[in-house]
Design an enzyme around this catalytic site. Structure first.
Site, PDB file in Angstrom:
ATOM      1  N   SER A 131      38.875  41.089  48.739  1.00  0.00           N
ATOM      2  CA  SER A 131      38.322  40.651  47.453  1.00  0.00           C
ATOM      3  C   SER A 131      37.373  39.501  47.715  1.00  0.00           C
ATOM      4  O   SER A 131      37.471  38.825  48.752  1.00  0.00           O
ATOM      5  CB  SER A 131      39.454  40.195  46.524  1.00  0.00           C
ATOM      6  OG  SER A 131      38.963  39.459  45.423  1.00  0.00           O
ATOM      7  N   TYR A 144      46.511  34.382  44.218  1.00  0.00           N
ATOM      8  CA  TYR A 144      45.824  35.613  44.621  1.00  0.00           C
ATOM      9  C   TYR A 144      44.859  35.330  45.765  1.00  0.00           C
ATOM     10  O   TYR A 144      44.824  36.070  46.766  1.00  0.00           O
ATOM     11  CB  TYR A 144      45.076  36.191  43.419  1.00  0.00           C
ATOM     12  CG  TYR A 144      44.358  37.497  43.701  1.00  0.00           C
ATOM     13  CD1 TYR A 144      45.067  38.685  43.793  1.00  0.00           C
ATOM     14  CD2 TYR A 144      42.977  37.536  43.869  1.00  0.00           C
ATOM     15  CE1 TYR A 144      44.417  39.888  44.055  1.00  0.00           C
ATOM     16  CE2 TYR A 144      42.318  38.729  44.122  1.00  0.00           C
ATOM     17  CZ  TYR A 144      43.045  39.907  44.207  1.00  0.00           C
ATOM     18  OH  TYR A 144      42.396  41.089  44.465  1.00  0.00           O
ATOM     19  N   LYS A 148      44.737  36.758  49.656  1.00  0.00           N
ATOM     20  CA  LYS A 148      43.571  37.461  50.190  1.00  0.00           C
ATOM     21  C   LYS A 148      42.930  36.712  51.362  1.00  0.00           C
ATOM     22  O   LYS A 148      42.389  37.332  52.279  1.00  0.00           O
ATOM     23  CB  LYS A 148      42.555  37.692  49.076  1.00  0.00           C
ATOM     24  CG  LYS A 148      43.031  38.695  48.017  1.00  0.00           C
ATOM     25  CD  LYS A 148      43.255  40.084  48.612  1.00  0.00           C
ATOM     26  CE  LYS A 148      43.515  41.127  47.551  1.00  0.00           C
ATOM     27  NZ  LYS A 148      43.651  42.483  48.113  1.00  0.00           N
ATOM     28  N   THR A 179      38.229  48.317  37.248  1.00  0.00           N
ATOM     29  CA  THR A 179      39.513  48.933  37.543  1.00  0.00           C
ATOM     30  C   THR A 179      40.556  48.415  36.552  1.00  0.00           C
ATOM     31  O   THR A 179      40.329  47.414  35.862  1.00  0.00           O
ATOM     32  CB  THR A 179      39.983  48.587  38.963  1.00  0.00           C
ATOM     33  OG1 THR A 179      40.201  47.161  39.037  1.00  0.00           O
ATOM     34  CG2 THR A 179      38.940  48.998  39.999  1.00  0.00           C
TER      35      THR A 179
END
Length: 229
Positions: A131, A144, A148, A179
């Site tokens: 990401s 997050y 990542k 998404t």
């Protein structure tokens, strides 16, 4: 006929990639979290095979895979599964941190470890769908982004370790992509979600296919995919 193992094959980028690979005649094995989800994915994507393994419990992956028939050959392993939960460092719970680090980092590491013997025999390619948050961290994205950033470190180390075994490793860093995960992010941000404002999943799939199909005399190590408008 190439064989691909894909996590996150039931949604978003993973689902789009699975369909493209099947349409061109490749074999795809989707990792599903439980038998019910495996059945659902198989019904939604005709031709896909499934394995069951819960990425939220990587310590049980070895046991789960030992009870199933694994492919004798794997040409690529694509880690496309992921979870996200936004919040400030002052507000995010330990449970939220643990889930994101487990699914986004620990599970890919363990699944890769378990499949490495087969991947080495095939001289496979491993793709980590990372990401933009794996390259920089913004407010409320700490957990997050940490997962990542860790995934990038995993890929970089793995690439150096496995080069002598013929295994190639690519990290793909998509920007915001249309998404279900992006829809959840917008809900958490309190912003209206308009899919057309973001990268189409097929654009990210095209970049992944470039890495998978590249002649073996070359290797894409890191690839950022940014919005074009």
């Amino acid at each position: 006929m190439p064989v691909h193992v894909i996590t996150g094959a039931g949604s978003g980028i993973g689902a789009a990639l699975t369909r493209v690979l099947l349409d061109r005649g490749d074999d795809v094995v989707a990792l599903a979290r439980n038998a019910g989800r495996a059945k659902q994915i198989a019904s939604e994507i005709p031709g896909v095979s499934t394995l069951v393994g819960d990425l939220e419990n990587p310590g049980r992956l070895a046991w789960a895979l030992s009870k199933q028939h694994l492919p004798e050959r794997i040409d690529s392993l694509v880690h496309a599964a992921g979870v996200v939960d936004l919040g400030t460092v002052g507000d995010l719970s330990a449970a939220s941190w643990l889930q994101q680090l487990t699914v986004n980092l620990m599970a890919p590491a363990e699944l890769t470890r378990l499949l490495l013997p087969v991947l080495r025999v095939s001289g496979a390619r491993i793709v980590f769908v990372n990401s933009g948050a794996g390259l920089r961290a913004n407010p409320e994205w700490s957990a997050y982004a940490a997962s990542k950033h860790g995934l990038k470190a995993l890929a970089d180390s793995l690439r150096a370790e496995e080069r002598a075994n013929g295994v190639q490793v690519t990290s793909v860093y998509p920007g915001r992509t249309a998404t279900p995960m992006q829809q959840k992010v917008h809900h958490q941000e309190g912003i209206e979600y308009v899919a057309e404002h973001f990268i189409d999943p097929m654009s990210v799939v095209t970049s992944i296919l470039t890495a998978l199909d590249l002649p073996r005399d070359a290797e894409i190590t890191d690839l950022s995919v940014r919005p074009g408008k």
